[in-house]
Design a protein around this motif. Sequence first.
Motif, mmCIF file in Angstrom:
data_model
loop_
_atom_site.group_PDB
_atom_site.id
_atom_site.type_symbol
_atom_site.label_atom_id
_atom_site.label_comp_id
_atom_site.label_asym_id
_atom_site.label_seq_id
_atom_site.Cartn_x
_atom_site.Cartn_y
_atom_site.Cartn_z
ATOM 1 N N SER A 1 -25.190 -16.936 46.703
ATOM 2 C CA SER A 1 -26.146 -16.692 45.621
ATOM 3 C C SER A 1 -25.553 -17.147 44.297
ATOM 4 O O SER A 1 -24.336 -17.373 44.182
ATOM 5 C CB SER A 1 -26.450 -15.198 45.530
ATOM 6 O OG SER A 1 -25.281 -14.515 45.108
ATOM 7 N N GLY A 2 -26.423 -17.245 43.298
ATOM 8 C CA GLY A 2 -25.968 -17.625 41.964
ATOM 9 C C GLY A 2 -24.960 -16.627 41.422
ATOM 10 O O GLY A 2 -23.927 -17.006 40.843
ATOM 11 N N GLY B 1 -26.907 -12.892 36.474
ATOM 12 C CA GLY B 1 -27.063 -12.274 37.780
ATOM 13 C C GLY B 1 -27.094 -10.760 37.701
ATOM 14 O O GLY B 1 -27.117 -10.175 36.610
ATOM 15 N N GLU C 1 -33.667 -16.883 32.067
ATOM 16 C CA GLU C 1 -34.381 -15.615 31.929
ATOM 17 C C GLU C 1 -34.501 -15.206 30.459
ATOM 18 O O GLU C 1 -35.441 -14.525 30.073
ATOM 19 C CB GLU C 1 -33.671 -14.502 32.716
ATOM 20 C CG GLU C 1 -33.379 -14.817 34.172
ATOM 21 C CD GLU C 1 -34.617 -15.187 34.951
ATOM 22 O OE1 GLU C 1 -34.669 -16.329 35.445
ATOM 23 O OE2 GLU C 1 -35.539 -14.374 35.043
ATOM 24 N N LYS D 1 -29.891 -21.761 43.180
ATOM 25 C CA LYS D 1 -31.344 -22.011 43.154
ATOM 26 C C LYS D 1 -31.798 -23.350 43.756
ATOM 27 O O LYS D 1 -32.072 -23.406 44.942
ATOM 28 C CB LYS D 1 -31.868 -21.831 41.719
ATOM 29 C CG LYS D 1 -31.788 -20.370 41.277
ATOM 30 C CD LYS D 1 -32.668 -20.059 40.067
ATOM 31 C CE LYS D 1 -32.804 -18.570 39.836
ATOM 32 N NZ LYS D 1 -31.867 -18.005 38.888
HETATM 33 C C1 LIG Z 1 -30.891 -16.835 38.809
HETATM 34 C C2 LIG Z 1 -29.664 -17.035 38.012
HETATM 35 C C3 LIG Z 1 -28.436 -16.474 38.390
HETATM 36 C C4 LIG Z 1 -28.312 -15.549 39.586
HETATM 37 O O1 LIG Z 1 -28.617 -16.204 40.764
HETATM 38 P P1 LIG Z 1 -28.932 -15.316 42.095
HETATM 39 O O2 LIG Z 1 -29.020 -16.329 43.178
HETATM 40 O O3 LIG Z 1 -30.211 -14.602 41.824
HETATM 41 O O4 LIG Z 1 -27.783 -14.377 42.244
HETATM 42 C C5 LIG Z 1 -27.319 -16.767 37.645
HETATM 43 N N1 LIG Z 1 -27.391 -17.568 36.566
HETATM 44 C C6 LIG Z 1 -28.550 -18.124 36.168
HETATM 45 C C7 LIG Z 1 -28.554 -19.042 34.981
HETATM 46 C C8 LIG Z 1 -29.728 -17.873 36.862
HETATM 47 O O5 LIG Z 1 -30.890 -18.405 36.455
#
Ligand SMILES: *Cc1c(COP(=O)(O)O)cnc(C)c1O
Length: 436
Positions: free
Chosen positions: A122-123, A152, A224, A281
């Motif tokens: 995951s991110g 995150g 976000e 993502k």
């Molecule tokens: C969505 C996002 C994350 C977290 O990613 P996950 O896969 O939801 O854990 C981290 N950094 C940024 C810039 C994001 O847009």
Amino acid sequence: MEQIRHLVTELPGPKARQLMERQQAAVAHGVSTLMPTFAVRAQDGIVEDVDGNRLIDLAAGIAVTSVGASAPKVVEAVQQQVSEFTHTCFMVTPYEGYVAVAEKLAEITPVAGPVRSALFNSGAEAVENAVKIARSFTGKQAVAAFDHAYHGRTSLTMSLTAKSMPYKHSFGPFAPEVYRVPGSYPFRDQLDGHQAAARAIEQLELHIGADNLAAVIMEPIQGEGGFIVPAPGFLKEIVQWCRENGVVFIADEVQTGFARTGRWFASEYEEVEPDIITTAKGIAGGMPLSAVTGRAEIMDAAHPGGLGGTYGGNPVACAAALGSMETIEERSLNQAALGIEKLVRTRLEAAQESDPRIGDIRGRGAMLAFELVDPETKSADAALTSAVATAARSAGVITLTCGSYGNVIRLLPPLTISDELLTEGLTVILEALADA
Ligand SMILES: *Cc1c(COP(=O)(O)O)cnc(C)c1O
């Protein structure tokens, strides 16, 4: 699948209502859902629901299915890999797909010199590991993040994230040695890139000190936080300061990566070469995969066995990533993102001329947003934003909001959406705004 919006029931329809009841009873209420329905299949610009309604997709599952939610190359690669093996754990019995993804990342990421990658799920996991690596390399502990940042929801990454509600509220205590400094938000701070960088650097030096600072982490366009594009030159000066002071610069490209902004990575627009880039993502056409890619000397500072995880770089996800990256190249999706920008900007700018509630239009490529404000004071109008998004969703357009003040409508369509669907989706949103 026919690429036309088509509602055969109201939303939610009868089957969706039944599923909603089951969700209420079985799924934790802390996990909330936006669309008043449930998906059964999706392709390019359309998501079909359980009642046979076809919805226009302006979200791509939050910038994930940039190549489409069932891109042929991704589907074939996944099916092929699943039939061979689903998992061995790369740390136990390695396989080629993981190595091939790392090679491809070395080719496309704007990181200078020899490059290495580590893969995760995951991110948030990528960001956590980037911080671990930066600490290991520098022997320092502090990490600086910016106002409006999102990194995150795990303990460390929620500490890096700026906004309390809903991401942090009631979930403390937070990780230590995380500091926040002001960034660049041209619409609201009225500073040019140099002024905003000078303000941030003064705080980095005053409140932390370069001798204590392992890393500065930044999204090249804040996601976000409101699709905030920093003023020209801001990023470059921050990276420069990091270089001169032995601080690792981490670009969090989890949302901006993989052709979303019309380049492979948004850092390219700023003409900077980050020390580390985190991605997730859009990397694998919808399969869970993330990566930390950085300069070899930094990445290799972490001792053998120090990085990893049971599922990191799962073979099915790696196959999907290779299929997805091939699709981006073959279908010229960077070009497609720039085409989307042109269409959306033209439409939004025309709307802004007659509607001063549209305070700011911003973003790059297929990552575009507009901020809704009180025309006199420019104060954020979150109630209006929420009303517009809700109306658009009821009319069958998957619409997302964002922003620290909850007043930004953001558009993240799949890069394979047709001009007709995109235009219709915008029409629905702008009509909802006119009616609100
Ligand atoms: C969505 C996002 C994350 C977290 O990613 P996950 O896969 O939801 O854990 C981290 N950094 C940024 C810039 C994001 O847009």
